[in-house]
Every structure is written in C-alpha cells, then in structure tokens.
Write an enzyme that holds these catalytic residues in place. Structure first.
Site, PDB file in Angstrom:
ATOM      1  N   ASP A 149     -63.438  -8.289  63.574  1.00  0.00           N
ATOM      2  CA  ASP A 149     -62.295  -7.409  63.385  1.00  0.00           C
ATOM      3  C   ASP A 149     -62.163  -6.603  64.678  1.00  0.00           C
ATOM      4  OD1 ASP A 149     -60.138  -5.975  62.487  1.00  0.00           O
ATOM      5  OD2 ASP A 149     -61.021  -5.429  60.561  1.00  0.00           O
TER       6      ASP A 149
HETATM    7  C1  BGC Z   1     -57.556  -4.735  60.921  1.00  0.00           C
HETATM    8  C2  BGC Z   1     -57.376  -6.238  60.832  1.00  0.00           C
HETATM    9  C3  BGC Z   1     -56.309  -6.679  61.800  1.00  0.00           C
HETATM   10  C4  BGC Z   1     -56.692  -6.208  63.210  1.00  0.00           C
HETATM   11  C5  BGC Z   1     -55.684  -6.616  64.265  1.00  0.00           C
HETATM   12  C6  BGC Z   1     -57.755  -4.262  62.350  1.00  0.00           C
HETATM   13  O1  BGC Z   1     -57.692  -2.881  62.408  1.00  0.00           O
HETATM   14  O2  BGC Z   1     -58.651  -4.341  60.120  1.00  0.00           O
HETATM   15  O3  BGC Z   1     -57.039  -6.604  59.521  1.00  0.00           O
HETATM   16  O4  BGC Z   1     -56.156  -8.058  61.739  1.00  0.00           O
HETATM   17  O5  BGC Z   1     -56.790  -4.808  63.203  1.00  0.00           O
HETATM   18  O6  BGC Z   1     -54.523  -5.894  64.179  1.00  0.00           O
END
Ligand code: BGC
Length: 709
Positions: free
Chosen positions: A253
C-alpha cells in the site's frame, strides 16, 4: 510460450538496473517531485522518462523496459471506477452495495465496465478488489469491501477482479490483511490466531484470489501479530505464495514499507507509491543495490520479484495488448452502474405494503441533499464523476438527484422538497403530504472510522417526520451499518448504500415499483453498541501514528456469526432483504459429494410480481462447539434467481469443504469432523428455514496447494 516462460526469459535478458525499474513505484506526487531527487538516486534519463510517461493525476507509475517491450505500469484507484482528478469516469455503487446483489454477475459486469474505462484512459493496473471483512462495523472503508462473510466477500471481490482483468489489464486485491479499521491504520498491531485468520479474513482473500486470479496483491498498512503486513513472512511467503500458489506480485500500500532487505526477503515484490522523494531511503534503488552487493538480499530474490511482476503483465494481457486512449461510451456505462444499483439496494422494511408508491397525489421529499445527488464515499476510491461535479462540505455527491428522478417517475404527483435543516419545518411539510420520504446520509471515508449514529440532526428529523406523517419512508445512503432508533416508527426503509452515478434513478425506480428490489444485506446492522465485539475502537482519537494494539479475540466469529454466538438480535440481519413479491422453498435435499456437500431445492415465486430472490444455505455440525466451530452456523452457498409469478426453479449448489472444516495450524490442515451436518435454507440468516441433514466422515487435507494431503 506460457506467461511463466516469457517472464523467466525476460528476466534473464535484463540488467540489474532494469529489474530495479520494475520494483519501485512513483506516486503522483513523486512524479511531480522526482526532478528534486539527486541524479545518483534516479538518473536524469529515468526522471525524464517518469515525468513524460506517467498519467497525471493517477495513483501510481512504474517505469517499464522499452528495449524489451515491457510496458510501464500505469496504476489507478479503485473499486468503483477510475479515480483521477483530471479524468471523469463512471462510478459504480460502492463495493458493499454490489455485494448486496448476491449475484457475482453484478460486480463482474461492473468490473468489466470500470476496467474498460481504465484501459481507455491509459491505465493497465487497477488498484481494485477490496476484500477485507466487515469485522468492525465502524471501519471507515467497509463501503470499499464486500461484507462480513468470507464466502460472499470472496465471491463478489473475485468477480469484480475477473471483470476488470477481462480488459487485458491487472487488478490488485487489497488490503492484505486484517486491515479492518482505519483508526491508526499505519501503526495498528492486530493480534489474531492463525486459525481464526484462515477461517475469516484470509478465507475471503483465498476465495477471491481463486475466483478472480488478480495479477497483484496489495499488502496493508497495519501489523499482524507484531509484523508489518508488507514484511510479514507468514502472510506473504507461507500463506499467499506457498499455500495458495499465488504467482503474481505483492505491491505495498502507498508508503507501507519500512525496510529494504526485510521487506524483500519476507515477500514484498514492489515498493509502491513513494520512490525516492521522501525521507525513507528504502524507497530507492541505491539502497536496494547495496543490499544485493552485501548479500542481505540474494540476487535470486530480485529475479523472483521481477519475474512475478512480469508474469502478471504477460498473463493478464498487459504486454500483448498495450493500452491506448479510446472513446468511452459513458451512456452505456451509466446503464451498467444503474443496473448494479437496481440489483443491490435493500428494502429493509415495508409495513402494510406502502411501497411501491402507487396513485399517491402528494409527496414530501426531505433531507439528504436529495435535490442534488447521491452520496459517495471518500478517500482513494472517490472518483470524479462524468457530468456535474457536486461537492458539499468536501463530500462528493454523484449527479443523480432522487428528487428529480422521483418527479420523472411520478409526473402526476405533487412533489415538494425540504432540505431537512429544521425538523419542525420538515414535519409540517410532511404533515401536508400523502407520503413523506426522508433521505438520510452517513459519510464514510478512508483514513478514519465512522460512527454508527447518524450525523447531525438526522435521527431527530426522521422522528419528527414520522410523528407528523404515518406514511414515512426512509432512504439511507450510508457506507455501512447505522443505528436506526426510529426504525419501529417508520413504515418503510430502503438501504441504498452509496448507490453510484445513477443512484437517484435506481432509488426512484425501486420506490415506484418499476424495479422490484432484490438486494440482501451483506452485513448485519447492530441494534446498539452493546452488541459490538469491541465496545471501543482501538486508537480512536489518538494522534496519528501512535502505536496501537487490538486483539481480535472474537476470532472468526464476525457479523452474524458473532450475533448467533452471543444470541443477540441485530436490528437487521445478514442476508435480510424484502421484495414486492414472495417466495417459497421446498424439497431441500443434501448429499455428500467428495469432501463437500451438494444441496438441491426448489424455489417458487408465490406472489404476483416478477422478482429475484437470494437463496441462502447455512450449515452447522450437530454440535458446533464440539466441532470447534467459531459460531452456530456459517453461510455455505447462495444463489440469486429470477422468477416470474408462479414460476418454480430447481437449484443445485455445492458447499465448499473449507466451509465445513476448521483450520488446524499444527499440520497446516483443514479438518472436517465426522458427524451429522444440518443444512438450513432460507432468504435471510434469521428467517424461516427449510432443513435437511447429511452425515460426513472425518476428513483432513492440507491447506497448502503445493503440499500433498
Ligand atoms: C490506499 C489504497 C490506494 C493507495 C493509492 C492508499 O492510501 O490505502 O487503497 O490504492 O492509497 O492511492
């Protein structure tokens, strides 16, 4: 050549620097700021490449290797549609809503639609496929996930991923794993036993991965049993890659990386989001190279990381079928979203058959910005909708106003509107109308957890309107469960979740009977906070990044399993959902089928309207405690069926052996105990059930696909 062979030979042809290109991702911010990075960290050539090729406004970018025909990875959020501030897109209903359809065709069609928009806007990777269980009803991201039951959640998330990937692009299941609350999400350490995980959160992922075969898995921000998710050897190497035989790659993530060698060696394949522009040196190739040189990371691990990424690009079609800008048929796509909403909205209550609205002369529509649009959830899944962009108090409302749509459906009725700011004023408008419809909204977002109490004056508003007009209908637009202290005092309740870009139209068509509601709850709605497994949310209100711990001692007893175990009566049960017609089940039969159970039964539409019912088969051993089950029953199988009035259909379903078993950590086995199993068939977890029994012998088998039983 197979994707495996192609990936292997591509790796063999690559230099170390080329492999390193594949494993570091740039967030949108990082793309903008990459020019500030020293040249010895990112070469001027690579900086120019990143800046000229990334899709501006999208979540992430990973440079490809043009010399070998390896494409860039252009990554976009998320599960309801392409998220980019500069690109308008079609928003599906929330993933929790589409899970309420109980029909995998709905997320599959939705996934095919949003994946087509991803491809047409130059993205070959969608960060879509949320599959965390709604273990914590207050989790601010439950709307991005697919409910509280592992079979339902895994089936629906898997279908979304399958649909997305049918466009020749990669989808990423997330957030692996047990990332079940947002409060302190980047520091929360979750304690849970391997047994409970394998039977709950991990089973949802296992089923989704089997069904959807995502190219990639996103590891989460939190820690599990003291180990960061993105350097968790048990979750990444043992369970995902060994036991489930996952061939794709694990991406972090955004920012969920805390080391170089520990992350790589414990199973992380792609350091995503932040390459080279933060104060975290592990997000940069030089540190990785040094670890290779010192032997802290074996060369074979780097090869394997690259090979997994390449396997996904080859296997999912991203190499052979590069994305290119294409026109989008937004009208056709909106119809896909509308259909998803119409399959998913759940009629929770309908006393005296007030709905569908027929022959009403006057309606008071109240609250919820129903004159403007329908609410959407916040955070990285919040898309920029096609058409009007409506932001109210920093929240997105999608441009499909229920008030406008109701007027369209009921051209002869006198329909008035009150914004609901003042309950007394709203009540007097309601008193003067035949019927009152109150819209209530509850905003949830990534980054923090919600409250189950409706915000502001909305409970008082509903109570005042219900007092003024005995024919009060409430439409709830919420991320997940909310308390409804007024539930007994209103006539009808429609749970609309976040219903997507045609949500207003779907609501109007259900209220007026053009569409017969057929959604069923993918989560339980608690009656009060005494029913929650955790009275207080761990870390709630602490400053960001404070070390926080939570112990999930309820284990796999999530949602209806918890309510059954505690003998609590929720406000509305998992699986509950009403229709404008009625159904009857008969002739339930059950047989052993290898180590699974096969059930068959008949379902009939005994009412006067065409409609769809969701048959749910629950299962329990005769002594569930002795068998070591977490709860008195589990959902074993389900099917949605369309029936004309009077029509009867025979349905046959198989109950997966894992849903009959417990997981045994010693020996890494699934074990179904010998004995009598009771099958219970109905259309809600708390409803009337047909029953049957079947005896099974003792059976244990390896939980690992690569180890012989
Ligand atoms: C989120 C993810 C997301 C990523 C990219 C993170 O803060 O938890 O779900 O895909 O950001 O935007």
């Amino acid at each position: 050549m197979s994707p495996d062979d192609r990936a292997r030979s591509a790796v063999a042809a690559m230099t170390v620097d080329e492999k390193l290109r594949l494993i570091f991702g740039y967030s949108d911010q990082a793309v903008t700021e990459v020019s500030k990075v020293p040249d010895e960290v990112v070469s001027p050539e690579l900086k120019a490449y990143v800046q000229s090729r990334a899709v501006k406004g999208s979540a992430g970018f990973v440079p490809g290797v043009p010399r070998l025909g390896i494409p860039d990875q252009t990554q976009t959020d998320a599960s309801i549609g392409v998220r980019n501030s500069l690109i308008p897109s079609t928003a599906l209903p929330s993933s929790l809503a589409t899970a309420a359809s109980f029909d995998p065709e709905v997320p599959r069609a939705g996934g095919a639609m949003i994946g087509a928009e991803a491809r047409a806007t130059g993205h070959n990777t969608m960060l879509a496929g949320g599959a965390n269980l709604a273990r914590e009803p207050r989790n601010g991201r439950n709307f991005e996930y697919t409910g509280e039951d592992p079979l339902l959640a895994g089936t629906m998330a898997g279908a979304l991923i399958e649909g997305i990937q049918s466009n020749g692009i990669i989808s990423t299941i997330k957030h692996y794993a047990v990332n079940d609350q947002e409060s302190e999400r980047t520091t929360l350490d979750v304690t849970i036993s391997a047994e409970a995980m394998r039977q709950s959160d991990l089973l949802a992922f296992e089923i989704a991965i089997e069904r959807g075969s995502p190219g990639s898995v996103m590891c989460s921000y939190n820690l599990i049993n003291g180990r960061w998710s993105c350097e968790n050897d048990y979750l990444l190497n043992t369970v995902l890659k060994r036991d489930w035989g996952f061939k794709g790659f694990v991406m972090s993530d955004w920012g969920a990386v805390h080391s170089t060698a520990a992350a790589a060696n414990n199973g992380l394949d792609q350091f995503t989001g932040f390459c080279c522009v933060t104060d975290k040196p592990w997000f940069a190739p030089p540190q990785f190279k040094a670890a290779l040189q010192s032997g802290a990371i074996p060369q074979s691990r780097l090869d394997n990381m690259a090979e997994r990424i390449l396997w996904a690009l080859f296997a999912k079609g991203a190499v052979d079928n590069p994305t290119k800008p294409a026109p989008i048929d937004y009208a056709a796509h909106a119809t896909v979203s509308q259909n998803a909403a119409e399959e998913s909205l759940v009629m929770l209550k309908n006393d005296g058959g007030l709905l569908p609205l027929r022959g009403v002369k006057s309606i008071a529509v109240i609250g919820g910005n129903a004159d403007k649009g329908v609410l959407a959830g916040g955070g990285s899944s919040d898309v920029t909708p096609v058409g009007e962009v409506i932001r109210i108090n920093d929240r997105t409302f999608l441009p499909s106003a229920p008030l406008v749509e109701l007027k369209r459906e009921l051209p002869r009725a006198r329909i008035s509107f009150d914004a609901g700011m003042n309950p007394a004023a709203a009540a007097s408008l309601a008193a003067a109308a035949d019927v009152a419809i109150v819209f209530v909204t509850q905003y949830d977002s990534e980054g923090y957890d919600g409250s189950l109490e409706l915000e502001g004056n909305q409970d008082a508003l509903v109570a005042a309107v219900a007092k003024a007009n005995p024919k009060t209908i409430v439409v709830v637009e919420s991320g997940g469960a909310v308390f409804m202290p007024w539930a007994a005092r209103v006539t009808s309740i429609l749970e609309a979740f976040y219903p997507g870009i045609r949500g207003g139209s779907a609501i109007a068509r259900i209220l007026t009977g053009k569409v017969n509601p057929s959604g069923h709850l993918p989560i339980s709605f608690p009656a009060s906070s005494d029913q929650l497994a955790h009275p207080a949310l761990a870390g709630l209100g602490l400053p960001g990044d404070a070390p926080t711990e939570v112990t999930y001692d309820e284990g796999a007893a999530i949602g209806y399993k918890w309510y059954d175990l505690k003998q609590f009566r929720p406000l509305f049960s998992f699986g509950h959902g009403l229709s404008y017609t009625r159904f009857a089940f008969s002739k339930l039969a059950a047989d052993q089928d290898g180590n699974a159970i096969r059930v068959s039964f008949w379902i009939q539409n005994v009412g006067r309207r065409r409609g769809k019912d969701v048959a749910q088969v629950y299962v329990a051993p005769s002594d569930w405690k002795k068998s070591g089950w977490e709860a008195p029953k589990r959902l074993g199988a389900f099917a949605k069926t369309d029936l004309k009035p009077g029509e009867t259909k025979r349905i046959e379903l198989t109950i997966d052996a894992r849903l009959l078993a417990t997981y045994e950590a010693a020996g890494n086995k699934w074990h179904a105990k010998a004995g009598t199993y009771r099958l219970m068939l109905g259309d809600a977890s708390d409803g009337q059930m047909q029953t049957a029994e079947v005896s099974l012998p003792d059976y244990a088998w390896s939980a690992s696909k690569v180890i012989e039983p």
